[in-house]
Design a protein around this motif. Structure first.
Motif, mmCIF file in Angstrom:
data_model
loop_
_atom_site.group_PDB
_atom_site.id
_atom_site.type_symbol
_atom_site.label_atom_id
_atom_site.label_comp_id
_atom_site.label_asym_id
_atom_site.label_seq_id
_atom_site.Cartn_x
_atom_site.Cartn_y
_atom_site.Cartn_z
ATOM 1 N N VAL A 68 92.315 -38.791 0.799
ATOM 2 C CA VAL A 68 92.632 -39.382 -0.499
ATOM 3 C C VAL A 68 91.512 -40.322 -0.948
ATOM 4 O O VAL A 68 91.050 -41.168 -0.183
ATOM 5 C CB VAL A 68 93.965 -40.159 -0.433
ATOM 6 N N ILE A 69 91.081 -40.152 -2.191
ATOM 7 C CA ILE A 69 90.108 -41.067 -2.790
ATOM 8 C C ILE A 69 90.872 -42.291 -3.281
ATOM 9 O O ILE A 69 91.689 -42.203 -4.187
ATOM 10 C CB ILE A 69 89.378 -40.384 -3.959
ATOM 11 N N LYS A 70 90.627 -43.431 -2.671
ATOM 12 C CA LYS A 70 91.410 -44.632 -2.983
ATOM 13 C C LYS A 70 91.141 -45.129 -4.401
ATOM 14 O O LYS A 70 92.061 -45.536 -5.113
ATOM 15 C CB LYS A 70 91.089 -45.745 -1.979
ATOM 16 N N ASN A 71 89.867 -45.125 -4.795
ATOM 17 C CA ASN A 71 89.475 -45.599 -6.120
ATOM 18 C C ASN A 71 88.551 -44.562 -6.747
ATOM 19 O O ASN A 71 87.537 -44.186 -6.146
ATOM 20 C CB ASN A 71 88.757 -46.946 -6.024
ATOM 21 N N LEU A 72 88.911 -44.101 -7.941
ATOM 22 C CA LEU A 72 88.145 -43.049 -8.606
ATOM 23 C C LEU A 72 87.577 -43.575 -9.916
ATOM 24 O O LEU A 72 88.318 -43.976 -10.811
ATOM 25 C CB LEU A 72 89.053 -41.838 -8.879
ATOM 26 N N ASP A 73 86.223 -43.587 -10.015
ATOM 27 C CA ASP A 73 85.593 -43.967 -11.265
ATOM 28 C C ASP A 73 85.112 -42.711 -12.000
ATOM 29 O O ASP A 73 85.153 -41.601 -11.466
ATOM 30 C CB ASP A 73 84.451 -44.959 -11.037
ATOM 31 N N TRP A 74 84.650 -42.902 -13.229
ATOM 32 C CA TRP A 74 84.273 -41.778 -14.085
ATOM 33 C C TRP A 74 83.120 -40.973 -13.494
ATOM 34 O O TRP A 74 83.133 -39.740 -13.509
ATOM 35 C CB TRP A 74 83.908 -42.296 -15.473
ATOM 36 N N GLU A 75 82.132 -41.663 -12.937
ATOM 37 C CA GLU A 75 80.963 -40.979 -12.383
ATOM 38 C C GLU A 75 81.352 -40.086 -11.209
ATOM 39 O O GLU A 75 80.900 -38.934 -11.097
ATOM 40 C CB GLU A 75 79.917 -42.012 -11.942
ATOM 41 N N THR A 76 82.204 -40.603 -10.334
ATOM 42 C CA THR A 76 82.649 -39.810 -9.183
ATOM 43 C C THR A 76 83.478 -38.618 -9.641
ATOM 44 O O THR A 76 83.350 -37.509 -9.095
ATOM 45 C CB THR A 76 83.474 -40.687 -8.227
ATOM 46 N N PHE A 77 84.300 -38.815 -10.629
ATOM 47 C CA PHE A 77 85.112 -37.727 -11.189
ATOM 48 C C PHE A 77 84.214 -36.596 -11.695
ATOM 49 O O PHE A 77 84.459 -35.417 -11.401
ATOM 50 C CB PHE A 77 86.000 -38.270 -12.307
ATOM 51 N N GLN A 78 83.172 -36.937 -12.449
ATOM 52 C CA GLN A 78 82.268 -35.926 -12.973
ATOM 53 C C GLN A 78 81.576 -35.163 -11.851
ATOM 54 O O GLN A 78 81.417 -33.934 -11.911
ATOM 55 C CB GLN A 78 81.226 -36.565 -13.895
ATOM 56 N N LYS A 79 81.168 -35.880 -10.816
ATOM 57 C CA LYS A 79 80.493 -35.262 -9.683
ATOM 58 C C LYS A 79 81.417 -34.284 -8.962
ATOM 59 O O LYS A 79 81.037 -33.139 -8.658
ATOM 60 C CB LYS A 79 80.016 -36.353 -8.717
ATOM 61 N N LEU A 80 82.643 -34.703 -8.678
ATOM 62 C CA LEU A 80 83.592 -33.853 -7.962
ATOM 63 C C LEU A 80 84.028 -32.658 -8.801
ATOM 64 O O LEU A 80 84.320 -31.586 -8.272
ATOM 65 C CB LEU A 80 84.805 -34.677 -7.523
ATOM 66 N N LYS A 81 84.051 -32.849 -10.105
ATOM 67 C CA LYS A 81 84.387 -31.742 -10.998
ATOM 68 C C LYS A 81 83.275 -30.682 -10.987
ATOM 69 O O LYS A 81 83.553 -29.482 -10.926
ATOM 70 C CB LYS A 81 84.625 -32.269 -12.413
ATOM 71 N N GLU A 82 82.041 -31.145 -11.042
ATOM 72 C CA GLU A 82 80.901 -30.228 -11.002
ATOM 73 C C GLU A 82 80.852 -29.448 -9.687
ATOM 74 O O GLU A 82 80.465 -28.273 -9.655
ATOM 75 C CB GLU A 82 79.595 -31.005 -11.194
ATOM 76 N N GLU A 83 81.258 -30.092 -8.608
ATOM 77 C CA GLU A 83 81.253 -29.448 -7.292
ATOM 78 C C GLU A 83 82.461 -28.548 -7.079
ATOM 79 O O GLU A 83 82.550 -27.857 -6.067
ATOM 80 C CB GLU A 83 81.206 -30.515 -6.197
ATOM 81 N N GLY A 84 83.401 -28.558 -8.022
ATOM 82 C CA GLY A 84 84.589 -27.715 -7.914
ATOM 83 C C GLY A 84 85.668 -28.284 -7.022
ATOM 84 O O GLY A 84 86.684 -27.630 -6.765
ATOM 85 N N ILE A 85 85.473 -29.514 -6.538
ATOM 86 C CA ILE A 85 86.484 -30.150 -5.687
ATOM 87 C C ILE A 85 87.701 -30.537 -6.522
ATOM 88 O O ILE A 85 88.850 -30.362 -6.107
ATOM 89 C CB ILE A 85 85.872 -31.369 -4.969
ATOM 90 N N ILE A 86 87.457 -31.091 -7.697
ATOM 91 C CA ILE A 86 88.530 -31.339 -8.652
ATOM 92 C C ILE A 86 88.489 -30.219 -9.675
ATOM 93 O O ILE A 86 87.458 -30.003 -10.324
ATOM 94 C CB ILE A 86 88.363 -32.710 -9.342
ATOM 95 N N ASN A 87 89.575 -29.480 -9.799
ATOM 96 C CA ASN A 87 89.570 -28.312 -10.678
ATOM 97 C C ASN A 87 90.962 -28.032 -11.229
ATOM 98 O O ASN A 87 91.918 -28.738 -10.937
ATOM 99 C CB ASN A 87 89.027 -27.079 -9.936
ATOM 100 N N LYS A 88 91.045 -27.013 -12.056
ATOM 101 C CA LYS A 88 92.301 -26.502 -12.621
ATOM 102 C C LYS A 88 93.125 -27.630 -13.241
ATOM 103 O O LYS A 88 92.639 -28.406 -14.038
ATOM 104 C CB LYS A 88 93.077 -25.724 -11.556
ATOM 105 N N GLY A 89 94.406 -27.710 -12.864
ATOM 106 C CA GLY A 89 95.319 -28.649 -13.508
ATOM 107 C C GLY A 89 95.009 -30.111 -13.266
ATOM 108 O O GLY A 89 95.481 -30.979 -14.009
#
Length: 266
Positions: A200-221
């Motif tokens: 679990v990511i305890k604290n999520l900022d915008w930059e980390t969100f963009q990075k994880l989205k690009e890597e496909g870790i955060i996806n779909k819904g």
């Protein structure tokens, strides 16, 4: 200002009767006013399959034709909504089930997209929320339970993403209350490794969100869910978290407990 919790539930919480009962019991221990927003996509999908009505999702968003709208209205505004209200009443939480059309709580506009026809899907903005009506209910000790059906005040219902509804409601009511927005679903929070339930990511900022989205870790819904969380943070919502139904009670009362907190806006 008085604290108001806006809580969105969906996924396995709604599908699992025992888990839903436990979650409703945890709400009874809040001792703070709250609004509950719910989806119900899995039940709607199951019913559509039984009726041989094809379903299509794009980036977690449902394409809603006329027949799918009927199903969504029956499932969201009907069975799920009233089932939750009944369970809240059992816990002595006086509540009322609402769609966007009831009390003109939420107006919406048909989604316009350059490439995709989403059908009867509506998008809402802060200005389209009837904050005064919701404040009146809360002042009189009535807990609103809001489903993912909106309207255009011209006689047309729309299917609207429940995560978006929770975000917009939180933003609209942030001028009247100190709002805490919590998304509850089947995971413990936003995961750094989708295969590891404990990453679990305890604290999520915008930059980390963009990075994880690009890597496909955060996806779909998860993408629209987190986008909505950042939108709410940018619009004055005090605290935003993503956690599981099981951890909800401790998460909302204890900052160190398991779950993800949205920590900075874009």
């Amino acid at each position: 200002m008085k604290t108001l919790n806006i809580i969105k539930i969906g996924g396995n919480i709604i599908d699992d009767e025992l888990q839903l009962n436990d979650f409703i019991q945890s709400l009874a221990s809040l001792n703070e006013p709250f609004i509950l927003v719910h989806g119900g996509g899995k039940l709607a999908t199951d019913l559509a399959e039984k009726l041989n009505i094809p379903q299509q999702l794009i980036e977690g968003r449902r394409i809603t034709d006329a027949e799918t709208l009927k199903i969504a209205t029956m499932v969201y505004a009907g069975y799920i909504n009233k089932n939750i209200v009944a369970k809240l009443q059992k816990q002595n939480i006086n509540s009322i089930g609402l769609s966007g059309a009831d009390g003109n709580v939420m107006k919406a506009k048909k989604r316009v997209h350059q490439e995709i026809d989403f059908g009867f899907v509506g998008d809402i903005t802060v200005e389209q929320v009837n904050s005064e009506f919701l404040e009146l209910l809360l002042q009189n000790g009535i807990t609103p339970v809001i489903c993912a059906i909106t309207h255009d005040k011209q006689g047309q219902l729309f299917n609207t993403n429940a995560d978006s509804i929770a975000s917009v409601l939180a933003s609209a009511l942030a001028t009247l209350f100190e709002v805490k927005l919590t998304y509850c679903f089947e995971k413990k929070g936003v995961l750094n490794n989708p295969e590891d339930e404990n990453s679990v990511i305890k604290n999520l900022d915008w930059e980390t969100f963009q990075k994880l989205k690009e890597e496909g870790i955060i996806n779909k819904g998860m993408i629209p869910k987190i986008n909505n969380a950042f939108d709410a943070l940018a619009n004055g919502v005090k605290e935003i978290g993503i956690t599981s139904a099981e951890n909800f009670a401790n998460f909302i009362k204890n900052n160190s407990h398991e779950g993800t907190r949205i920590t900075s806006s874009f």
